[in-house]
Design a protein around this motif. Structure first.
Motif, PDB file in Angstrom:
ATOM      1  N   ASN A   1       0.830  -1.213   0.000  1.00  0.00           N
ATOM      2  CA  ASN A   1       0.000   0.000   0.000  1.00  0.00           C
ATOM      3  C   ASN A   1       0.861   1.258   0.000  1.00  0.00           C
ATOM      4  O   ASN A   1       0.537   2.235  -0.691  1.00  0.00           O
ATOM      5  CB  ASN A   1      -0.944  -0.006   1.200  1.00  0.00           C
ATOM      6  N   GLN A   2       1.936   1.254   0.782  1.00  0.00           N
ATOM      7  CA  GLN A   2       2.826   2.412   0.806  1.00  0.00           C
ATOM      8  C   GLN A   2       3.487   2.628  -0.553  1.00  0.00           C
ATOM      9  O   GLN A   2       3.593   3.758  -1.029  1.00  0.00           O
ATOM     10  CB  GLN A   2       3.900   2.231   1.887  1.00  0.00           C
ATOM     11  N   ILE A   3       3.907   1.550  -1.171  1.00  0.00           N
ATOM     12  CA  ILE A   3       4.535   1.661  -2.492  1.00  0.00           C
ATOM     13  C   ILE A   3       3.527   2.171  -3.515  1.00  0.00           C
ATOM     14  O   ILE A   3       3.856   3.003  -4.361  1.00  0.00           O
ATOM     15  CB  ILE A   3       5.135   0.303  -2.914  1.00  0.00           C
ATOM     16  N   GLN A   4       2.297   1.692  -3.420  1.00  0.00           N
ATOM     17  CA  GLN A   4       1.258   2.151  -4.355  1.00  0.00           C
ATOM     18  C   GLN A   4       0.990   3.644  -4.189  1.00  0.00           C
ATOM     19  O   GLN A   4       0.861   4.365  -5.184  1.00  0.00           O
ATOM     20  CB  GLN A   4      -0.037   1.347  -4.140  1.00  0.00           C
ATOM     21  N   SER A   5       0.925   4.113  -2.947  1.00  0.00           N
ATOM     22  CA  SER A   5       0.696   5.547  -2.742  1.00  0.00           C
ATOM     23  C   SER A   5       1.886   6.368  -3.228  1.00  0.00           C
ATOM     24  O   SER A   5       1.717   7.456  -3.780  1.00  0.00           O
ATOM     25  CB  SER A   5       0.390   5.844  -1.271  1.00  0.00           C
ATOM     26  N   GLU A   6       3.092   5.844  -3.055  1.00  0.00           N
ATOM     27  CA  GLU A   6       4.284   6.531  -3.552  1.00  0.00           C
ATOM     28  C   GLU A   6       4.279   6.562  -5.082  1.00  0.00           C
ATOM     29  O   GLU A   6       4.635   7.569  -5.700  1.00  0.00           O
ATOM     30  CB  GLU A   6       5.549   5.816  -3.043  1.00  0.00           C
ATOM     31  N   LEU A   7       3.839   5.492  -5.689  1.00  0.00           N
ATOM     32  CA  LEU A   7       3.734   5.416  -7.151  1.00  0.00           C
ATOM     33  C   LEU A   7       2.748   6.458  -7.674  1.00  0.00           C
ATOM     34  O   LEU A   7       3.030   7.157  -8.660  1.00  0.00           O
ATOM     35  CB  LEU A   7       3.286   4.011  -7.546  1.00  0.00           C
ATOM     36  N   ILE A   8       1.622   6.593  -6.999  1.00  0.00           N
ATOM     37  CA  ILE A   8       0.621   7.588  -7.394  1.00  0.00           C
ATOM     38  C   ILE A   8       1.177   9.003  -7.234  1.00  0.00           C
ATOM     39  O   ILE A   8       0.993   9.858  -8.100  1.00  0.00           O
ATOM     40  CB  ILE A   8      -0.668   7.395  -6.569  1.00  0.00           C
TER      41      ILE A   8
END
Length: 132
Positions: free
Chosen positions: A50-57
């Motif tokens: 989830n953290q990586i996904q938010s960073e990707l966004i």
């Protein structure tokens, strides 16, 4: 009466299949004994995903908002590549952990089913206490 017998046979066959499957899984994956699976491993991996996904966004939105002349756009794109690699790595780790968890569940299913049946039997024997 006949339907009851059919249901009992079906349940007995399902239990036998579960026990047989558990024996095979134990023989293949748990030769030195079984250890309880730590579910927090999956929780941590999901949180990291989830953290990586938010960073990707966040990085993707920075790239969209930046001008073509922006000097940081190369840095953003490099960061995006790194984040995508991390996401791929985490996805692989999650897949491995989920497989290990499913193997563990198949190995202990007969034991968990037996525990559930014992608990239900205890509840039925103490039913009068709960009704009062």
């Amino acid at each position: 009466n006949n339907q009851t017998q059919i249901n009992r046979r079906r349940d007995a066959l399902a239990r036998l299949q579960s026990i047989s499957d558990a024996k095979k899984v134990l023989a293949k994956h748990y030769k030195n004994g079984i250890e309880e699976f730590d579910v927090t491993v999956l929780d941590k991996l999901y949180e990291e995903e989830n953290q990586i996904q938010s960073e990707l966004i966040r990085i993707s939105s920075q790239i969209k908002q930046s001008d073509k002349s922006d000097k940081n756009i190369k840095n953003y794109k490099n960061d995006l590549k790194l984040i995508k690699a991390q996401k791929s790595n985490i996805a692989h780790q999650i897949k491995v952990a989920e497989y290990k968890y499913s193997v563990y569940c198949r190995a202990v299913k007969p034991y968990l089913d037996a525990q559930k049946i014992i608990k239900q039997a205890e509840l039925y024997t103490n039913l009068e206490q709960y009704i009062r």
